[in-house]
Motif scaffolding. Structure first.
Motif, mmCIF file in Angstrom:
data_model
loop_
_atom_site.group_PDB
_atom_site.id
_atom_site.type_symbol
_atom_site.label_atom_id
_atom_site.label_comp_id
_atom_site.label_asym_id
_atom_site.label_seq_id
_atom_site.Cartn_x
_atom_site.Cartn_y
_atom_site.Cartn_z
ATOM 1 N N LEU A 112 0.925 -1.099 -0.034
ATOM 2 C CA LEU A 112 0.089 -0.089 -0.102
ATOM 3 C C LEU A 112 0.687 1.284 -0.162
ATOM 4 C CD1 LEU A 112 -3.119 0.620 0.242
ATOM 5 C CD2 LEU A 112 -2.543 1.185 2.614
ATOM 6 N N PHE A 113 1.857 1.273 0.935
ATOM 7 C CA PHE A 113 2.531 2.653 0.961
ATOM 8 C C PHE A 113 3.635 2.400 -0.179
ATOM 9 C CE2 PHE A 113 1.467 2.082 5.460
ATOM 10 C CZ PHE A 113 0.934 3.325 5.464
ATOM 11 N N THR A 114 4.043 1.535 -0.717
ATOM 12 C CA THR A 114 4.788 1.443 -2.103
ATOM 13 C C THR A 114 3.908 2.331 -3.196
ATOM 14 O OG1 THR A 114 5.979 -0.307 -1.586
ATOM 15 C CG2 THR A 114 5.730 0.293 -3.884
ATOM 16 N N LEU A 115 2.875 2.082 -3.413
ATOM 17 C CA LEU A 115 1.895 2.442 -4.505
ATOM 18 C C LEU A 115 1.705 4.079 -3.990
ATOM 19 C CD1 LEU A 115 0.540 1.903 -6.973
ATOM 20 C CD2 LEU A 115 -1.659 1.430 -5.920
ATOM 21 N N ALA A 116 1.236 4.159 -2.652
ATOM 22 C CA ALA A 116 0.984 5.396 -2.240
ATOM 23 C C ALA A 116 2.158 6.432 -2.604
ATOM 24 C CB ALA A 116 0.752 5.580 -0.820
ATOM 25 N N ALA A 117 3.366 5.939 -2.199
ATOM 26 C CA ALA A 117 4.584 6.778 -2.299
ATOM 27 C C ALA A 117 4.762 7.116 -3.849
ATOM 28 C CB ALA A 117 5.797 6.244 -1.717
ATOM 29 N N ARG A 118 4.730 6.183 -4.755
ATOM 30 C CA ARG A 118 4.722 6.443 -6.060
ATOM 31 C C ARG A 118 3.784 7.340 -6.684
ATOM 32 N NH1 ARG A 118 3.458 3.216 -10.978
ATOM 33 N NH2 ARG A 118 2.636 1.566 -10.126
ATOM 34 N N PHE A 119 2.754 7.725 -6.083
ATOM 35 C CA PHE A 119 1.790 8.376 -6.603
ATOM 36 C C PHE A 119 1.647 9.947 -5.656
ATOM 37 C CE2 PHE A 119 0.414 4.811 -9.016
ATOM 38 C CZ PHE A 119 0.186 5.440 -10.457
ATOM 39 N N GLY A 120 2.543 9.905 -4.650
ATOM 40 C CA GLY A 120 2.761 11.267 -3.816
ATOM 41 C C GLY A 120 1.400 11.186 -2.865
ATOM 42 N N VAL A 121 0.922 10.093 -2.564
ATOM 43 C CA VAL A 121 -0.424 9.819 -1.779
ATOM 44 C C VAL A 121 0.019 9.873 -0.262
ATOM 45 C CG1 VAL A 121 -2.513 8.709 -1.230
ATOM 46 C CG2 VAL A 121 -1.815 9.508 -3.649
ATOM 47 N N THR A 122 -0.552 10.707 0.539
ATOM 48 C CA THR A 122 -0.329 10.326 2.107
ATOM 49 C C THR A 122 -1.461 9.756 2.886
ATOM 50 O OG1 THR A 122 1.048 12.471 2.252
ATOM 51 C CG2 THR A 122 0.293 11.499 4.255
ATOM 52 N N LEU A 123 -1.401 8.718 3.375
ATOM 53 C CA LEU A 123 -2.406 8.083 4.187
ATOM 54 C C LEU A 123 -2.820 9.007 5.456
ATOM 55 C CD1 LEU A 123 -4.320 5.569 3.882
ATOM 56 C CD2 LEU A 123 -3.100 4.646 5.711
ATOM 57 N N PRO B 95 -3.148 2.824 -12.474
ATOM 58 C CA PRO B 95 -3.997 4.085 -12.751
ATOM 59 C C PRO B 95 -3.387 4.849 -13.411
ATOM 60 C CG PRO B 95 -3.414 3.650 -10.319
ATOM 61 C CD PRO B 95 -2.566 2.544 -11.160
ATOM 62 N N ARG B 96 -4.022 5.589 -14.486
ATOM 63 C CA ARG B 96 -3.415 6.385 -15.548
ATOM 64 C C ARG B 96 -3.469 7.908 -15.130
ATOM 65 N NH1 ARG B 96 -0.831 2.676 -18.160
ATOM 66 N NH2 ARG B 96 -2.142 1.074 -19.417
ATOM 67 N N VAL B 97 -2.803 8.269 -14.064
ATOM 68 C CA VAL B 97 -2.916 9.388 -13.207
ATOM 69 C C VAL B 97 -2.124 10.355 -14.133
ATOM 70 C CG1 VAL B 97 -2.003 10.543 -11.168
ATOM 71 C CG2 VAL B 97 -3.304 8.600 -11.052
ATOM 72 N N ALA B 98 -0.946 10.147 -14.595
ATOM 73 C CA ALA B 98 0.008 10.928 -15.235
ATOM 74 C C ALA B 98 -0.742 11.504 -16.618
ATOM 75 C CB ALA B 98 1.356 10.375 -15.598
ATOM 76 N N LEU B 99 -1.375 10.544 -17.375
ATOM 77 C CA LEU B 99 -2.155 10.846 -18.585
ATOM 78 C C LEU B 99 -3.367 11.690 -18.165
ATOM 79 C CD1 LEU B 99 -2.697 10.420 -21.615
ATOM 80 C CD2 LEU B 99 -4.141 8.513 -20.891
ATOM 81 N N GLY B 100 -4.053 11.274 -17.274
ATOM 82 C CA GLY B 100 -5.237 12.095 -16.656
ATOM 83 C C GLY B 100 -4.867 13.783 -16.548
ATOM 84 N N GLN B 101 -3.877 13.875 -15.951
ATOM 85 C CA GLN B 101 -3.466 15.451 -15.707
ATOM 86 C C GLN B 101 -3.010 16.011 -17.259
ATOM 87 O OE1 GLN B 101 -1.256 15.923 -11.852
ATOM 88 N NE2 GLN B 101 -1.323 13.760 -11.869
ATOM 89 N N GLU B 102 -2.185 15.180 -17.944
ATOM 90 C CA GLU B 102 -1.867 15.795 -19.322
ATOM 91 C C GLU B 102 -3.243 16.151 -19.862
ATOM 92 O OE1 GLU B 102 0.943 16.315 -21.025
ATOM 93 O OE2 GLU B 102 2.477 15.685 -19.365
ATOM 94 N N LEU B 103 -4.329 15.438 -19.683
ATOM 95 C CA LEU B 103 -5.375 15.656 -20.678
ATOM 96 C C LEU B 103 -6.447 16.817 -20.044
ATOM 97 C CD1 LEU B 103 -6.898 11.941 -21.012
ATOM 98 C CD2 LEU B 103 -5.692 13.412 -22.608
ATOM 99 N N LEU B 104 -5.821 17.420 -18.669
ATOM 100 C CA LEU B 104 -6.742 18.478 -18.502
ATOM 101 C C LEU B 104 -7.091 19.666 -19.600
ATOM 102 C CD1 LEU B 104 -5.524 19.115 -14.852
ATOM 103 C CD2 LEU B 104 -7.672 18.269 -15.586
ATOM 104 N N SER B 105 -5.977 19.738 -20.168
ATOM 105 C CA SER B 105 -5.821 21.048 -21.243
ATOM 106 C C SER B 105 -6.162 20.510 -22.544
ATOM 107 C CB SER B 105 -4.407 21.661 -21.115
ATOM 108 O OG SER B 105 -3.480 20.889 -21.491
ATOM 109 N N LEU B 106 -6.308 19.184 -22.713
ATOM 110 C CA LEU B 106 -6.601 18.514 -24.076
ATOM 111 C C LEU B 106 -7.911 17.842 -24.345
ATOM 112 C CD1 LEU B 106 -3.060 16.763 -24.422
ATOM 113 C CD2 LEU B 106 -3.735 19.073 -25.160
ATOM 114 N N ALA B 107 -8.571 17.305 -23.346
ATOM 115 C CA ALA B 107 -9.689 16.618 -23.538
ATOM 116 C C ALA B 107 -10.873 17.163 -23.021
ATOM 117 C CB ALA B 107 -9.664 15.425 -22.801
ATOM 118 N N HIS B 108 -12.063 16.752 -23.435
ATOM 119 C CA HIS B 108 -13.458 17.325 -22.693
ATOM 120 C C HIS B 108 -14.009 16.772 -21.750
ATOM 121 C CE1 HIS B 108 -14.009 19.759 -27.068
ATOM 122 N NE2 HIS B 108 -13.515 20.385 -26.262
#
Lengths: 321, 321
Positions: free
Chosen positions: B104-115, B191-204
């Motif tokens: 859990l903490f490995t994945l959380a750390a990879r995505f910068g999430v704090t429990l 989880p496609r978190v990095a893509l999602g953030q890139e899409l903020l300015s590109l997708a509807h």
């Protein structure tokens, strides 16, 4: 009825609030927080067979699952604002869900809480609420702020829920009227949200009593690196319960000190605030009682009116005890 | 081991972040939100026997329970920041919990999430995560923003998790190497978190695919009041899976369109953004594929390369079907 029918019918009919940008119905809800406010986050899970009886009335269950979370906000002095609800149910029964949701939204509306999300899944009676509240910057009531010399106060009456539970398990007998009053507190705890917000400017440390007073005040003592002296005979309870001739002193003390499920506040404040605290309690229609003092030690010492030391067999509820 | 040992040992050892005023250990955690950012809230519950097998490896379960929530943040284009975890377990087994928390903490750390909070209670294998993320004001990817003429894109490969599940249930046979690749996606969705953030300015509009593409894109169509034409033969999947001679076309299409558990993104964007989207996908190492267009209708129309209409028996997963 599908999961989506359930969401549309029961959960998307609420009023919006000013900070809510997007409510239920997308991958996430969106909140635009107010400047000058900290946000508080807490979660509590209730499991069938562990936290409630299988035949619990849906309205009672809905009240409790939200109330125990509201109680966490009360303990921080926070104003509850938003909640998310995850449920695991064996089936979607319309009558059951209608009664559950009616009670949930009644309590939510009373405390100004908007349901902003959730999850509905197949499973065996599990209810998880996530609650979000707010306080002005730096003003939260924390466990680590108790100071030696502080008075120790509790709200309401303790031990009623534990007494009702022991009656359910036939460990004790209680007159029907006494049992009914205890059962009402077990099923319908009243979160002390209004008192909590009044205490922001008056109290040092606070905590809600969910696992038993002795264990819960222990968290304040540990976080604040202080001790406490409590006169157990000052702990408020239902008079008719305390006066039951069939009950032993030890039984009653166990309920008051280690019973749990009280959802009252225990808080500490300098003696200079006594009058202000009593006035705040009156404004919020919440009884409060002084039961002891914070000391420079690190231990919790319990005694009775005569000064005799009280030893507890069990400090409070241990979920895996 | 008590509930409090568990919290102290496993949950209070994380790094603090700049907006976190108070982490695990009080009645609530406190966050001071950044100005200029909206907060996103979502929750997903996983139940033993419904969402995972009883013998699931604790590390796989921990990954999945957090990943499915991260996927909701990805679908909004949000940066995940904080999470709360509620668990109902029959016992506190130290080895099991260590493996679970490590993953859990490995994945959380990879995505910068704090429990920042949670609840631990006795019960039968239920895991609920509440996740909180942020986007700059007004920039979230919402379901209600698709426009007629938009391309429809999906990330990654679809149908693998559903194929693995049907193999578990002995509904199909698969070569060991193909099953292993499908099983890896079922157990460890990315989880496609990095893509999602890139899409903020590109997708509807965007949405994550958890219950099956056909059902999930249906939420976009309904919220945006539009229709869609999708060529099912363009939906990306594992080549070795698509080429299995023992599989029928209908079986494969069911996995791709209605299988669920993909945790990929489906999103819409104007054709003018095609090159920018492909560049964003390359920057984030996330494959993307165009599979159709948004139309002025209100229905989802599926066809194959030859233009034949495809009728689905089931749109997607129904938790109470």
């Amino acid at each position: 009825m599908t999961e989506f029918d359930f969401i549309r019918l029961y959960l998307q009919c609420q009023q919006q609030d000013s900070e809510l940008v997007l409510g239920i119905g997308d991958d996430a809800a969106i909140i635009r927080p107010r400047n000058g406010y900290d946000l508080h986050f807490s979660t509590d899970m209730l499991v069938g067979g562990t936290h409630f009886f299988p035949d619990v009335a849906p309205a009672d269950l809905a009240h409790k699952v939200l109330a125990v979370n509201l109680s966490d906000m009360a303990a921080m002095g926070a104003r509850p604002r938003w909640a998310l609800l995850s449920v695991a149910l064996p089936e979607l029964n319309k009558d059951w869900l209608t009664a559950f949701c009616d009670a949930l939204f009644t309590l939510a509306a009373r405390f100004g809480v908007t349901l902003i999300g959730g999850d509905t899944t197949k499973g065996n009676w599990v209810f998880n609420v996530n609650i979000i509240g707010e306080t002005p910057y730096q003003q939260a009531l924390r466990r680590d702020a108790a100071q030696a010399g502080d008075d120790i106060w509790v709200s309401g009456l303790l031990g009623l829920a534990a007494a009702a539970l022991d009656r359910h398990w036939n460990k004790v007998t209680l007159p029907a009227t006494v049992f009914a009053q205890c059962e009402e507190r077990r099923l319908r705890p009243e979160p002390r949200v209004a008192l909590g917000q009044e205490l922001l400017s008056l109290a040092h440390a606070a905590q809600d009593i969910s696992d038993g007073l002795a264990q819960d005040i222990g968290h304040i003592l540990k976080a604040s690196k202080v001790g406490a002296e409590i006169n157990a005979d000052l702990i408020p309870t239902l008079t008719a319960l305390a006066q039951q001739p069939s009950l032993t002193v030890a039984q009653l003390r166990h309920w008051l000190l280690a019973g749990g499920d009280d959802y009252e506040l225990v808080f500490t404040a300098t003696p200079a605030q006594r009058e202000a605290i009593i006035a705040a309690a009156e404004r919020t229609h919440t009884p409060v009682t002084r039961i002891g003092v914070i000391t420079t030690g690190t231990q919790l010492h319990l005694h009775d009116h005569a000064g005799n030391v009280i030893q507890l067999q069990q400090q409070g509820f241990d979920h895996f005890g």
